[in-house]
Design an enzyme around this catalytic site. Structure first.
Site, PDB file in Angstrom:
ATOM      1  N   GLY A  85      41.734  33.024  41.288  1.00 45.87           N
ATOM      2  CA  GLY A  85      42.327  32.701  42.574  1.00 45.87           C
ATOM      3  C   GLY A  85      41.196  32.566  43.581  1.00 45.87           C
ATOM      4  O   GLY A  85      40.050  32.303  43.217  1.00 45.87           O
ATOM      5  N   ARG A  86      41.497  32.778  44.846  1.00 46.27           N
ATOM      6  CA  ARG A  86      40.450  32.686  45.872  1.00 46.27           C
ATOM      7  C   ARG A  86      39.803  34.028  46.180  1.00 46.27           C
ATOM      8  O   ARG A  86      38.776  34.096  46.848  1.00 46.27           O
ATOM      9  CB  ARG A  86      41.007  32.040  47.147  1.00 46.27           C
ATOM     10  CG  ARG A  86      41.187  30.533  46.985  1.00 46.27           C
ATOM     11  CD  ARG A  86      41.592  29.825  48.254  1.00 46.27           C
ATOM     12  NE  ARG A  86      42.930  30.231  48.701  1.00 46.27           N
ATOM     13  CZ  ARG A  86      43.170  30.959  49.787  1.00 46.27           C
ATOM     14  NH1 ARG A  86      42.201  31.363  50.566  1.00 46.27           N
ATOM     15  NH2 ARG A  86      44.414  31.277  50.117  1.00 46.27           N
ATOM     16  N   GLU A  89      35.983  34.588  45.866  1.00 47.48           N
ATOM     17  CA  GLU A  89      35.124  33.951  46.872  1.00 47.48           C
ATOM     18  C   GLU A  89      34.583  34.956  47.876  1.00 47.48           C
ATOM     19  O   GLU A  89      33.450  34.853  48.323  1.00 47.48           O
ATOM     20  CB  GLU A  89      35.891  32.881  47.658  1.00 47.48           C
ATOM     21  CG  GLU A  89      36.306  31.683  46.878  1.00 47.48           C
ATOM     22  CD  GLU A  89      37.189  30.751  47.706  1.00 47.48           C
ATOM     23  OE1 GLU A  89      37.386  30.995  48.928  1.00 47.48           O
ATOM     24  OE2 GLU A  89      37.697  29.786  47.129  1.00 47.48           O
ATOM     25  N   CYS A 115      39.116  32.359  35.248  1.00 50.47           N
ATOM     26  CA  CYS A 115      39.212  31.321  36.267  1.00 50.47           C
ATOM     27  C   CYS A 115      38.012  31.359  37.236  1.00 50.47           C
ATOM     28  O   CYS A 115      36.884  31.173  36.825  1.00 50.47           O
ATOM     29  CB  CYS A 115      40.552  31.442  36.984  1.00 50.47           C
ATOM     30  SG  CYS A 115      41.094  29.926  37.805  1.00 50.47           S
ATOM     31  N   HIS A 116      38.253  31.651  38.509  1.00 57.25           N
ATOM     32  CA  HIS A 116      37.200  31.692  39.522  1.00 57.25           C
ATOM     33  C   HIS A 116      36.451  33.025  39.576  1.00 57.25           C
ATOM     34  O   HIS A 116      35.609  33.229  40.450  1.00 57.25           O
ATOM     35  CB  HIS A 116      37.789  31.383  40.905  1.00 57.25           C
ATOM     36  CG  HIS A 116      38.179  29.956  41.097  1.00 57.25           C
ATOM     37  ND1 HIS A 116      39.359  29.447  40.616  1.00 57.25           N
ATOM     38  CD2 HIS A 116      37.546  28.928  41.704  1.00 57.25           C
ATOM     39  CE1 HIS A 116      39.438  28.166  40.920  1.00 57.25           C
ATOM     40  NE2 HIS A 116      38.363  27.818  41.579  1.00 57.25           N
ATOM     41  N   TYR A 136      37.014  28.388  35.126  1.00 60.50           N
ATOM     42  CA  TYR A 136      37.644  27.159  35.605  1.00 60.50           C
ATOM     43  C   TYR A 136      36.562  26.094  35.724  1.00 60.50           C
ATOM     44  O   TYR A 136      35.441  26.387  36.162  1.00 60.50           O
ATOM     45  CB  TYR A 136      38.333  27.432  36.950  1.00 60.50           C
ATOM     46  CG  TYR A 136      39.119  26.257  37.453  1.00 60.50           C
ATOM     47  CD1 TYR A 136      40.250  25.812  36.765  1.00 60.50           C
ATOM     48  CD2 TYR A 136      38.752  25.579  38.603  1.00 60.50           C
ATOM     49  CE1 TYR A 136      40.986  24.725  37.214  1.00 60.50           C
ATOM     50  CE2 TYR A 136      39.480  24.492  39.065  1.00 60.50           C
ATOM     51  CZ  TYR A 136      40.588  24.063  38.359  1.00 60.50           C
ATOM     52  OH  TYR A 136      41.310  22.985  38.806  1.00 60.50           O
TER      53      TYR A 136
END
Length: 183
Positions: A85-86, A89, A115-116, A136
């Site tokens: 997800g975010r 970050e 993923c991220h 990802y």
């Protein structure tokens, strides 16, 4: 005594990538702690693959963070999951996250990154340099810039690190992670 697993995340975590591992581990009898920047209800997001050139994002469910990163003693845990997800970050900038992740690599404990999640490694490149992993596809340049080998298979195991592309890979991702925990 059951094994303990730590999930590091924050707001904008991909819903399936936090809920599926959380409940799957509880089902297996593991103790699971979700840690975030602070103890609170986290907002998840749903990343879906529609007819766009990239994923779309929608609001998801709420989930409780049981502990703040600053409260976590990584020596008390047997495994680590970093959902995508975010959230990766911004959680990667937290010094506590960096210390926690380093501990798991240095102690050779099972780590799962989906993923991220690879974004977290960008602030501590020494943990991933020379390793192989997947993520990802948009994270491929970052993985390679860290000195790691990006693997195109959807789920990959490199020693104590299990990595996967995205939520459709959760069944194999979790199966491989649980295998490592049970060794």
């Amino acid at each position: 005594m059951s094994k303990k697993v730590l999930i590091l995340t924050g707001d904008a975590v991909e819903a399936l990538e936090v809920y599926y591992p959380y409940y799957r581990l509880l089902e297996e009898g593991f103790e699971v702690t979700i840690a975030a920047p602070k103890k609170k209800k986290l907002h998840t997001v749903v990343h879906d693959f529609a007819d766009w050139d990239t994923y779309v994002e929608k609001p998801g469910y709420l989930i409780d963070a049981h502990a703040a990163f600053s409260e976590v003693d990584p020596t008390q845990y047997d495994g680590l999951i970093i959902p995508g997800g975010r959230a990766p970050e911004y959680i990667r900038l937290d010094e506590n996250v960096q210390k926690i992740v380093k501990h798991f690599f240095e102690a050779n404990k099972p780590i799962a990154a989906i993923c991220h999640a690879s974004l977290v490694f960008e602030t501590i490149p020494e943990v991933i340099k020379g390793r192989s992993m997947t993520a990802y596809i948009a994270c491929k340049p970052g993985v390679e810039a860290l000195g790691a080998t990006y693997v195109s298979e959807t789920t990959h195991v490199d020693n104590n690190l299990v990595s996967a592309h995205a939520w459709p890979d959760l069944p194999v991702f979790m199966r491989e992670f649980i295998k490592l925990l049970n060794k």
